[in-house]
Design an enzyme around this catalytic site. Structure first.
Site, PDB file in Angstrom:
ATOM      1  N   LYS A  13      -3.012   0.354  -2.743  1.00  0.00           N
ATOM      2  CA  LYS A  13      -4.303  -0.291  -3.049  1.00  0.00           C
ATOM      3  C   LYS A  13      -4.495  -1.395  -2.036  1.00  0.00           C
ATOM      4  O   LYS A  13      -3.533  -1.999  -1.555  1.00  0.00           O
ATOM      5  CB  LYS A  13      -4.289  -0.878  -4.461  1.00  0.00           C
TER       6      LYS A  13
HETATM    7  N1  GLU Z   1     -10.054   3.536  -6.758  1.00  0.00           N
HETATM    8  C1  GLU Z   1      -9.878   4.674  -7.603  1.00  0.00           C
HETATM    9  C2  GLU Z   1      -8.818   4.437  -8.664  1.00  0.00           C
HETATM   10  O1  GLU Z   1      -8.522   3.338  -9.016  1.00  0.00           O
HETATM   11  C3  GLU Z   1      -9.668   5.965  -6.847  1.00  0.00           C
HETATM   12  C4  GLU Z   1      -8.551   6.007  -5.883  1.00  0.00           C
HETATM   13  C5  GLU Z   1      -8.593   7.236  -4.993  1.00  0.00           C
HETATM   14  O2  GLU Z   1      -9.433   8.084  -5.159  1.00  0.00           O
HETATM   15  O3  GLU Z   1      -7.733   7.288  -4.118  1.00  0.00           O
HETATM   16  O4  GLU Z   1      -8.299   5.351  -9.225  1.00  0.00           O
END
Ligand code: GLU
Length: 434
Positions: free
Chosen positions: A124
């Protein structure tokens, strides 16, 4: 998207009244890991290792503002674990982004990908910035510079970013373009959540909300209830909340309340979620709709409904308001909307809480489909995406349900048990290098 900040409970230390810091995502994530590990026979060294990210990249992102001045922002990319495949997870643009928040959220991505059995690890990242305070061209310059700073650690087989709070398909298109220009070739698989015209997947934007709706439907069925007699309150009307509300309404549930950052609208006979604009369609448009009653966000969280879906930001259900929650079931739409203390209160009160890493995992699952489409240079129809998403969600739901029934645990623990067992088994098989 962002909803009211949680009220920080107050704490007395050394005779003085100290405001208590809201629990950080990394603290919550570590406590959840430790709990789940307690149920499994896992090498404690692997657990210790999983409490820490593999690496966190902190970068300086300077941009020229439209008035010619230069402003410097700080960005991060936390890569937690890649034992099952390339790092995967979103990038958020939000003033509150910190290193620790990225680490906690990257841990959740590891479990989310594992519970869905996707061949990805967890990451992240983000920039501490208020994207609303920038013009579109400033956001573009910020994203292109961020892509350049992250260029050496991302890539379709290394780490694949995606949208999160404050970022969207356009942000991903700029990132993909900046990366591709530097590589000298078009590399659509470096990010997911792109617009379909540049290799994005149909159905990606609606996918987290769709998975929330699918899991809600299955949970209602599990508790031998009828969706047609189910009332739902949704906190946050961004892409997760709005898509979940609309599908649940399509499938017969009664959505009685929805909210955005300014507050909630409430109709005990049911709102029409399709006529209420989501945050993306009309920012802060919820309050402009006709409804018999308006409520604050806090009042929405305490409504006497069958299902409560917190789908806005983290830490909205805390020890301060958890005793007053009157919903029968909580489905986490946002990442980390419940603090550890609130989670314990819900467990004591026997309120089932279906965790984020299962409920909103449709987003990363369709990201995986997008990545497959990019590698194969072949687009899937919306129908195929939604069918395969349904299949994957039901498979994960069955795995979690089996773990829940096999032990005397909460739904969150059961979900973590499934995820952690897979990650630990992969660590065991691969061993420690060198
Ligand atoms: N930001 C989204 C989550 O928290 C998607 C992450 C992604 O698709 O890689 O799941």
């Amino acid at each position: 998207m962002p909803a009211d900040s949680p009220v920080a409970p107050e704490d007395r230390t050394d005779g003085e009244l100290q405001p208590q810091e809201p629990e950080s995502a990394v603290e919550t994530a570590r406590q959840q890991l430790q709990r789940a590990a307690g149920y499994l026979d896992i090498d404690p060294n692997v657990v210790e290792r999983l409490k820490h990210p593999t690496t966190v990249q902190e970068v300086t992102v300077p941009i020229e503002r439209d008035d010619g001045t230069v402003e410097v922002f700080t960005g991060y990319r936390a890569q937690h674990d890649s034992v099952r495949g390339p790092y995967k997870g979103g990038l958020r643009y939000q003033p509150e982004v910190t290193r620790d928040e990225c680490v906690g959220l990257s841990m959740w991505m590891t479990w989310k990908c594992a519970v869905m059995d996707l061949p990805f690890g967890g990451a992240k990242g983000g920039i501490a910035v208020d994207p609303k305070a920038l013009s579109e061209s400033e956001r573009e310059r910020l994203t292109r510079r961020f892509a350049e700073e992250l260029r050496h650690i991302i890539g379709p087989t290394r780490d694949i970013p995606a949208p999160d709070m404050g970022t969207d398909p356009q942000t991903m298109a700029w990132l993909m373009d900046a990366y591709s220009m530097q590589q000298g070739e078009t590399v659509p698989g470096v990010v997911t959540g792109k617009p379909p015209v540049v290799g994005g997947s149909e159905g990606r934007e609606a996918a987290p909300g769709r998975s929330v709706a699918i899991i809600t439907r299955e949970v209602i069925d599990y508790y031998a209830r009828d969706l047609a007699e189910t009332t739902v309150a949704v906190q946050g009307y961004g892409s997760v909340g709005a898509n979940a509300a609309r599908l649940l309404d399509d499938w017969g549930a009664t959505v009685v309340a929805v909210s955005d950052v300014n507050g909630a609208i409430y109709d005990p006979d049911g709102l029409d979620p399709r006529s209420i604009p989501s945050h993306d369609e009309e920012p802060e448009g919820v309050g402009r709709q006709d409804a018999p009653e308006t409520l604050t966000n806090d009042e929405l969280l305490e409504l006497d409904v069958d299902v409560l879906v917190p789908a806005a930001i983290g830490n909205v259900l805390t020890e301060a308001n958890a005793p007053d929650v009157a919903a029968d079931i909580i489905i986490e739409g946002a990442n980390g909307p419940i603090t550890t203390a609130a989670d314990e209160i819900f467990a004591e009160r026997s309120i089932p809480v279906i965790p984020d890493i299962l409920a909103n995992a449709g987003g990363v699952t369709v990201s995986y489909f997008e990545w497959l489409q990019d590698i194969n240079r072949r687009a899937w129809s919306l129908e195929r995406v939604n069918d395969e998403l349904e299949t994957e969600m039901l498979a994960a739901w069955r795995d979690v349900r089996d773990a829940y029934e096999a032990r005397d645990v909460t739904w969150r623990d059961a979900t973590y048990i499934v995820a952690l067992a897979r990650v630990a088994e992969a660590h065991d098989a691969r061993g420690l290098w060198p």
